[in-house]
Motif scaffolding. Structure first.
Motif, PDB file in Angstrom:
ATOM      1  N   HIS A   1      62.500  31.470  38.852  1.00 45.18           N
ATOM      2  CA  HIS A   1      62.597  30.222  38.089  1.00 45.18           C
ATOM      3  C   HIS A   1      61.776  30.227  36.796  1.00 45.18           C
ATOM      4  N   LEU A   2      60.643  30.937  36.799  1.00 41.65           N
ATOM      5  CA  LEU A   2      59.735  30.865  35.653  1.00 41.65           C
ATOM      6  C   LEU A   2      59.489  32.213  34.983  1.00 41.65           C
ATOM      7  N   GLY A   3      59.911  33.292  35.630  1.00 40.08           N
ATOM      8  CA  GLY A   3      59.682  34.608  35.065  1.00 40.08           C
ATOM      9  C   GLY A   3      58.214  34.987  35.005  1.00 40.08           C
ATOM     10  N   MET A   4      57.427  34.559  36.007  1.00 37.75           N
ATOM     11  CA  MET A   4      55.989  34.809  35.982  1.00 37.75           C
ATOM     12  C   MET A   4      55.485  35.181  37.370  1.00 37.75           C
ATOM     13  N   GLU A   5      54.286  35.765  37.381  1.00 39.56           N
ATOM     14  CA  GLU A   5      53.627  36.156  38.615  1.00 39.56           C
ATOM     15  C   GLU A   5      52.812  34.984  39.176  1.00 39.56           C
ATOM     16  N   PRO A   6      52.465  35.012  40.471  1.00 43.71           N
ATOM     17  CA  PRO A   6      51.578  33.969  41.017  1.00 43.71           C
ATOM     18  C   PRO A   6      50.218  33.979  40.333  1.00 43.71           C
ATOM     19  N   GLU A   7      49.516  32.852  40.430  1.00 49.46           N
ATOM     20  CA  GLU A   7      48.181  32.725  39.858  1.00 49.46           C
ATOM     21  C   GLU A   7      47.186  33.623  40.589  1.00 49.46           C
ATOM     22  N   ALA A   8      46.064  33.883  39.924  1.00 52.58           N
ATOM     23  CA  ALA A   8      45.027  34.728  40.518  1.00 52.58           C
ATOM     24  C   ALA A   8      44.544  34.157  41.850  1.00 52.58           C
ATOM     25  N   GLN A   9      44.457  32.842  41.952  1.00 48.85           N
ATOM     26  CA  GLN A   9      43.970  32.219  43.180  1.00 48.85           C
ATOM     27  C   GLN A   9      44.922  32.491  44.345  1.00 48.85           C
ATOM     28  N   THR A  10      46.241  32.475  44.060  1.00 43.65           N
ATOM     29  CA  THR A  10      47.223  32.742  45.104  1.00 43.65           C
ATOM     30  C   THR A  10      47.162  34.205  45.540  1.00 43.65           C
ATOM     31  N   LYS A  11      47.033  35.104  44.569  1.00 46.47           N
ATOM     32  CA  LYS A  11      46.935  36.526  44.890  1.00 46.47           C
ATOM     33  C   LYS A  11      45.665  36.818  45.686  1.00 46.47           C
ATOM     34  N   SER A  12      44.565  36.174  45.304  1.00 48.50           N
ATOM     35  CA  SER A  12      43.306  36.379  46.018  1.00 48.50           C
ATOM     36  C   SER A  12      43.425  35.921  47.472  1.00 48.50           C
ATOM     37  N   LEU A  13      44.091  34.807  47.687  1.00 50.97           N
ATOM     38  CA  LEU A  13      44.301  34.315  49.043  1.00 50.97           C
ATOM     39  C   LEU A  13      45.150  35.302  49.843  1.00 50.97           C
ATOM     40  N   ALA A  14      46.198  35.840  49.227  1.00 46.02           N
ATOM     41  CA  ALA A  14      47.048  36.805  49.912  1.00 46.02           C
ATOM     42  C   ALA A  14      46.268  38.056  50.291  1.00 46.02           C
ATOM     43  N   ALA A  15      45.405  38.508  49.357  1.00 48.33           N
ATOM     44  CA  ALA A  15      44.595  39.693  49.645  1.00 48.33           C
ATOM     45  C   ALA A  15      43.642  39.430  50.805  1.00 48.33           C
ATOM     46  N   SER A  16      43.086  38.213  50.857  1.00 50.56           N
ATOM     47  CA  SER A  16      42.186  37.847  51.951  1.00 50.56           C
ATOM     48  C   SER A  16      42.918  37.844  53.288  1.00 50.56           C
ATOM     49  N   VAL A  17      44.117  37.296  53.298  1.00 50.23           N
ATOM     50  CA  VAL A  17      44.916  37.270  54.528  1.00 50.23           C
ATOM     51  C   VAL A  17      45.281  38.693  54.939  1.00 50.23           C
ATOM     52  N   GLN A  18      45.645  39.522  53.967  1.00 48.59           N
ATOM     53  CA  GLN A  18      46.053  40.895  54.263  1.00 48.59           C
ATOM     54  C   GLN A  18      44.898  41.695  54.854  1.00 48.59           C
ATOM     55  N   SER A  19      43.680  41.444  54.330  1.00 47.16           N
ATOM     56  CA  SER A  19      42.522  42.171  54.862  1.00 47.16           C
ATOM     57  C   SER A  19      42.251  41.768  56.305  1.00 47.16           C
ATOM     58  N   ARG A  20      42.469  40.505  56.644  1.00 49.71           N
ATOM     59  CA  ARG A  20      42.303  40.070  58.030  1.00 49.71           C
ATOM     60  C   ARG A  20      43.378  40.681  58.917  1.00 49.71           C
TER      61      ARG A  20
END
Length: 666
Positions: free
Chosen positions: A223-242
């Protein structure tokens, strides 16, 4: 609760029966009155917005019929729970806060406990008037309200999801429902995606959280041609590490309920700049560690009261403690524009603290200061530093944002950018810059008619035009200022707008109402230098010279490099002159003239105070400078300004001194 605007328009009678007004316009007028709340709306603006293109007489008559239709259902009476009140100029809906969902929603956001947030989440069924057929004219009027509450709902889902740990099933269900409703109307709402990610992770479903992240990424790309915000990526990385390593804590930067200011989306997505106060480096011994952390916590709390920018919570910033980190990395990971950094060193019985403000993208240092104090005054020292840093950083960030707004092409300017562009022209220096500010603020209001700060700053500009005598007819300018203050509407959570409205009311002569505005601003932000300065002028106009001196001193301590520093100094000089210290007052006026020869009001003061002290040569020189810049200046015009209303004796003394300086009466 008998009035629902969130998700449509539903109104019920005391008996529980649905209310149907005679016309669609009556229903929309009723909704507008609900949104306006107790302050009401001007009839002229309502008629123009809801019946555009019609003559004034016809639109006013249509409005009267709509209001009469509403009154048939809600007649005014001593025991009426809901009724319409007003006069020839305004109309308002009077009711208990519990009668309308939108009022309850706002109230629960302010109260801010997890249970309150969950209650607010359940109230938000959909956007304001969702599904209602709204004609173009009223649609433009409702548009800013709809956008504002969409943003509030996204901030709410973020806040609530961050506070869920241990909050119970009810809050979790409310948060999940709100996130799903937000995504149904806007699939790109990242705050809602993050909320669902946190809920899945809280339930131990890391794979579901990561799938939500991938859905968010794909939707934003589509819809926007953009990547998620840094905060969203950081949350995903935190979940992935768990998920990979069995990390069994909740998201570490956000593992407790956070203050309301700290749980919104990063400000890059919205209109406010954002700042993180980083852990300061302790250059002394371990015994100083508690003090270092205390300073950072106090500065974070002080900055959080400034509504002009968004402050990252201490819990997030402190994840960087004890390790070197590039400020650009902080900007990307926390989604902030600016970072506050510092060091603390103990030397003997002294403590030295260095603080700097850095642009997180360019690494440019925007402001820095060093503070020293005795160790025995450690806690008072800590509070003082926090206040001074907050006072200094506010104009520094504003200045950086103004420069960014200047570089934007005109076609991309929003109301927020136009207000930023107006700021450098606001500070009472010259008639031409004041007029430029008025033009920019009027453009901002044309884009967003409900932009309270723009209206309040416009009031200040009109009041300045009258008080500095940049117009031959001050009274119409004062009337424009009063109209702008009323148009500002709901500014009760904006210290800058409150300070501007208070300043305008003070110059219009209403010191009681001005005091109400200014004291509210200082309750919200005790480190607002402009509010303290205007509080000082109010004290002068009320004859409280000692209080005025204290307030101006507070303002200058908080923001010594403020664009209004000259005004603060002239205020201090005026309080000294009224107290009989003419030599000191004259010295300050001369210093201001030397640094700012274009500020014409300085010559007015210097002419009067020099004549009072017997130095007619200096008084006549200042009077000539004043007349060269303002050929139409007259003593009678100056004497008639409303801020002299409570000071008849002092006004007469000033008028006589100006005569001695050679200025004309008429």
């Amino acid at each position: 609760m008998r009035i629902r605007l969130l998700g449509g328009l539903e109104i019920t009678s005391p008996e529980g029966a649905p209310i149907r007004f005679a016309t669609r316009k009556s229903s929309l007028i009723f909704a507008a009155l609900v949104l306006a709340g107790s302050r009401g709306l001007r009839r002229e603006l309502l008629a123009e917005a809801f019946w555009p293109g019609r003559g004034d007489l016809q639109s006013r008559n249509s409005l009267r019929q709509a209001v009469a239709d509403i009154r048939r259902w809600f007649p005014n009476g001593s025991d009426a729970a809901i009724f319409v009140e007003g006069d020839q100029e305004t109309v308002a809906l009077a009711a208990s806060p519990h009668e309308a969902d939108i009022w309850l929603f706002d109230q629960k956001l302010v109260e801010g406990r997890t249970a309150d947030l969950a209650f607010a989440a359940d109230l938000y069924r959909d956007d304001i008037l969702a599904g209602e057929a709204i004609p173009d004219g009223p649609g433009e009027w409702f548009g800013p309200y709809q956008s504002r509450y969409q943003q509030k709902a996204q901030q709410l889902v973020e806040r609530l999801s961050l506070a869920l740990s241990g909050a119970g099933l009810k809050a979790e269900t409310a948060c999940e429902g709100l996130a799903e409703r937000l995504l149904a109307s806007d699939p790109t709402a990242e705050a809602a995606h993050r909320a669902l990610m946190r809920i899945h992770a809280l339930r131990g479903h890391e794979n579901a959280a990561l799938r939500q992240f991938e859905l968010c990424r794909a939707t934003l790309q589509k819809h926007l041609g953009m990547e998620p915000e840094a905060q969203t990526k950081s949350l995903a990385a935190s979940v992935q590490s768990r998920e990979r390593g069995g990390y069994n804590q909740t998201e570490s930067p956000h593992n407790s309920a956070l203050p309301p200011q700290s749980c919104q989306d990063p400000a890059r997505r919205h209109d406010r700049p954002s700042v993180a106060v980083m852990p300061f480096d302790n250059l002394g011994g371990t015994d100083d560690e508690y003090f270092v952390d205390g300073v950072v916590e106090e500065i974070t709390a002080a900055l959080s009261r400034v509504r002009d920018f968004f402050v990252i919570a201490r819990q997030s910033a402190f994840t960087y403690k004890g390790r070197f980190v590039d400020v650009r990395e902080v900007g990307r990971e926390l989604g902030v524009n600016y970072a506050v950094e510092g060091t603390v060193r103990r030397g003997g019985d002294r403590l030295r603290i260095s603080v700097q403000l850095v642009d997180a993208e360019t690494r440019t240092q925007l402001w820095s200061e060093r503070y020293e104090g005795a160790i025995e005054d450690v806690f008072e020292f800590q509070d003082r530093i926090a206040a001074q840093v907050a006072g200094a950083i506010h104009p520094a960030i504003r200045g950086a944002e103004i420069e960014l707004a200047k570089r934007k092409p005109p076609a991309s300017l929003r109301a927020y950018d136009l207000v930023l562009r107006a700021y450098p022209n606001l500070w009472g220096r010259r008639k031409d810059t004041n007029n430029q500010a008025i033009e920019l603020l009027q453009k901002a209001i044309a884009i967003d008619p409900t932009y309270g700060r723009a209206h309040a700053l416009l009031a200040w500009c009109h009041a300045s035009s009258a008080s500095y005598l940049w117009t031959e007819h001050p009274n119409p300018e004062l009337e424009e200022a009063l109209v702008a203050v009323e148009a500002a509407g709901a500014i009760s959570d904006d210290p800058t707008a409150l300070a501007a409205a208070g300043a305008a009311m003070s110059m219009c002569g209403d010191q009681d109402r001005a005091t109400t505005f200014i004291e509210k601003a200082l309750t919200l932000d005790p480190n607002n230098a402009w509010a303290w300065a205007r509080y000082g002028w109010i004290a002068i106009y009320m004859g409280e010279d000692t209080r005025a001196t204290e307030r101006f001193q507070r303002a200058m301590t908080l923001s010594p490099m403020d664009p209004l520093a000259f005004n603060m100094r002239l205020g201090m000089a005026t309080s000294l002159a009224k107290a009989g210290s003419l030599t000191q007052a004259i010295a300050i006026a001369r210093e201001v003239i030397a640094g700012h020869p274009d500020i014409i009001m300085s010559y007015r003061y210097l002419a009067a105070w020099s004549a009072m002290s017997g130095d007619l040569e200096a008084a006549r020189w200042a009077a000539q400078k004043l007349l060269a810049a303002q050929p139409g200046f007259t003593i009678n015009q100056y004497r008639s300004l409303p801020f002299f209303r409570h000071l008849p004796t002092w006004a007469d003394q000033v008028a006589e001194a100006l005569r001695q300086a050679g200025l004309p009466d008429r």
